[in-house]
Design an enzyme around this catalytic site. Structure first.
Site, PDB file in Angstrom:
ATOM      1  CG  HIS A  43      17.947   5.321  -8.685  1.00 13.19           C
ATOM      2  ND1 HIS A  43      19.107   5.418  -9.415  1.00 13.19           N
ATOM      3  CD2 HIS A  43      18.180   6.010  -7.523  1.00 13.19           C
ATOM      4  CE1 HIS A  43      19.995   6.138  -8.742  1.00 13.19           C
ATOM      5  NE2 HIS A  43      19.455   6.504  -7.595  1.00 13.19           N
ATOM      6  CE1 TYR A  57      19.862   3.993  -2.419  1.00 15.30           C
ATOM      7  CE2 TYR A  57      20.872   5.287  -4.159  1.00 15.30           C
ATOM      8  CZ  TYR A  57      20.493   5.146  -2.840  1.00 15.30           C
ATOM      9  OH  TYR A  57      20.746   6.148  -1.938  1.00 15.30           O
ATOM     10  NE  ARG A  93      20.756   9.198 -11.538  1.00 12.78           N
ATOM     11  CZ  ARG A  93      21.257  10.418 -11.738  1.00 12.78           C
ATOM     12  NH1 ARG A  93      20.700  11.200 -12.642  1.00 12.78           N
ATOM     13  NH2 ARG A  93      22.291  10.849 -11.054  1.00 12.78           N
ATOM     14  N   GLY A 117      21.496  18.923 -10.679  1.00 10.34           N
ATOM     15  CA  GLY A 117      21.050  18.627  -9.335  1.00 10.34           C
ATOM     16  C   GLY A 117      21.178  19.818  -8.417  1.00 10.34           C
TER      17      GLY A 117
END
Length: 370
Positions: A179, A184, A228, A315
């Site tokens: 990720h 993040y 990603r 999603g």
């Protein structure tokens, strides 16, 4: 009614290590269905197995080590209990003929002592806090001032990812996604306002991402690894004034590594898909719903036909339509609403109780016969 012409989203795809029955990818979505220690609850296996008709499933973000835990009841891949819990998930998915990658998500500055098993202050590239209140296990709280990571902390975070990636394979996952998006840790190193370092990791904002991806690729094989990215994504106060140079440079470095795929979100201010597709020779998964309304069938098909991606991730549509491929084959409007009350509660309600199209039709017929 079934489509007379097959949707481009339903055509098979095969490249490198990927052999998929359709081009629909279930995007990672946090659902907070883990025990307090980070072991996924048994219902998690049901959730992913229900959606196994997707070309590829990508799990919710999983912390590689409790040092990177971002929130309470987010799952982990650190301990034997975690591995055992996830093995039940992968076995359930594989029994339905599916394929599933584990997304490794290190929170970096994201987190709070009241939502971390270690009870400590989270650490990120620089001492820059999240600008808004954060979720904790008993409500919300002001985000703490994160600690700036040392070079030893950076090395440890990379090692934690490698160990967790190996645990993912031991748990039966078909691969791992790093990720590097949505605020993040890896995104924090890439962004202007969260990476204020003056050392090598600040002078070259792509350095951490490059070292991380390279290390994990060496640890488990590049053909089992995806990445990603969300260039320019402003979530949680992130700022990237001009994303293009950094992301172009990052892809130029990583493209020869031979990853399983790049998972890329588009942005209103920076058309990442159009700009970066020519720089990526491997499989590219597009996500066009980030910070927008849920992606429609038409939008997904358009991404494929204009050549911007090979696969499309959905999603919210997968959240409420476990049989999304069948829904698209039937031209269903994808209108099942999200049960917001139970979106992040620990049980099956609002999680595994969304009906398939066939179940909906059966219920309507039964109601009409009364």
């Amino acid at each position: 009614m079934t489509n007379t012409a097959t949707s481009a989203l339903l055509t098979p795809y095969s490249a490198g290590s990927l052999s998929l029955p359709n081009r629909l990818v279930m995007a990672p979505m946090s659902r907070h269905r883990a025990h307090e220690d980070g072991t996924p609850l048994p219902v998690v296996a049901d959730y992913y197995a229900q959606r196994a008709e997707a070309g590829l499933l990508v799990t919710e973000g999983i912390w590689p080590h409790r040092r990177g835990q971002s929130d309470w009841r987010i799952p982990g891949l650190e301990t034997e209990a975690h591995v055992s819990g996830w093995r039940a998930v992968t076995q359930a998915v594989h029994a339905r003929g599916g394929r599933i990658f584990a997304q490794l998500m290190h929170g970096g500055r994201q987190g709070h002592p009241r939502s971390r098993l270690l009870g400590d202050i989270p650490a990120g590239p620089s001492a820059v806090p999240v600008p808004s209140p954060v979720h904790v296990k008993d409500g919300k709280a002001e985000a703490p001032m994160p600690r700036e990571m040392t070079t030893d902390d950076i090395r440890t975070a990379i090692d934690d990812h490698v160990a967790a990636a190996r645990n993912a394979l031991w748990a039966g996952f078909d691969g791992v996604e790093i990720h590097g998006a949505n605020s993040y840790l890896t995104h924090q190193f890439l962004a202007d306002n969260t990476n204020l370092r003056t050392d090598a990791y600040g002078q070259d904002k792509t350095r951490f991402a490059t070292e991380l991806v390279t290390a994990v690729a060496e640890g488990i094989g590049p053909h089992r690894l995806g990445l990603r990215l969300s260039p320019g994504n402003p979530q949680f106060g992130m700022s990237e004034h001009d994303p293009a140079p950094a992301y172009r440079a990052l892809l130029d470095t990583l493209d020869p590594v031979g990853l399983a795929y790049l998972h890329l979100t588009d942005n209103d201010d920076y058309p990442a898909l159009a700009d970066l597709r020519p720089r990526w020779s491997g499989t590219l998964i597009a996500n066009v719903g980030e910070n927008h309304e849920p992606t429609t069938q038409h939008q997904g098909e358009r991404v494929l036909t204009n050549g911007h991606a090979d696969l499309v991730s959905y999603g919210r549509a997968f959240l409420t339509h476990p049989d999304l491929p069948a829904r698209i084959a039937a031209n269903d409007p994808l209108a099942t609403p999200i049960d917001m009350e139970h979106l992040y509660t620990p049980g099956a309600e609002g999680y595994t109780d969304y009906p398939t199209l066939e179940e909906e039709r059966t219920r309507r017929l039964a109601a009409a016969a009364r």
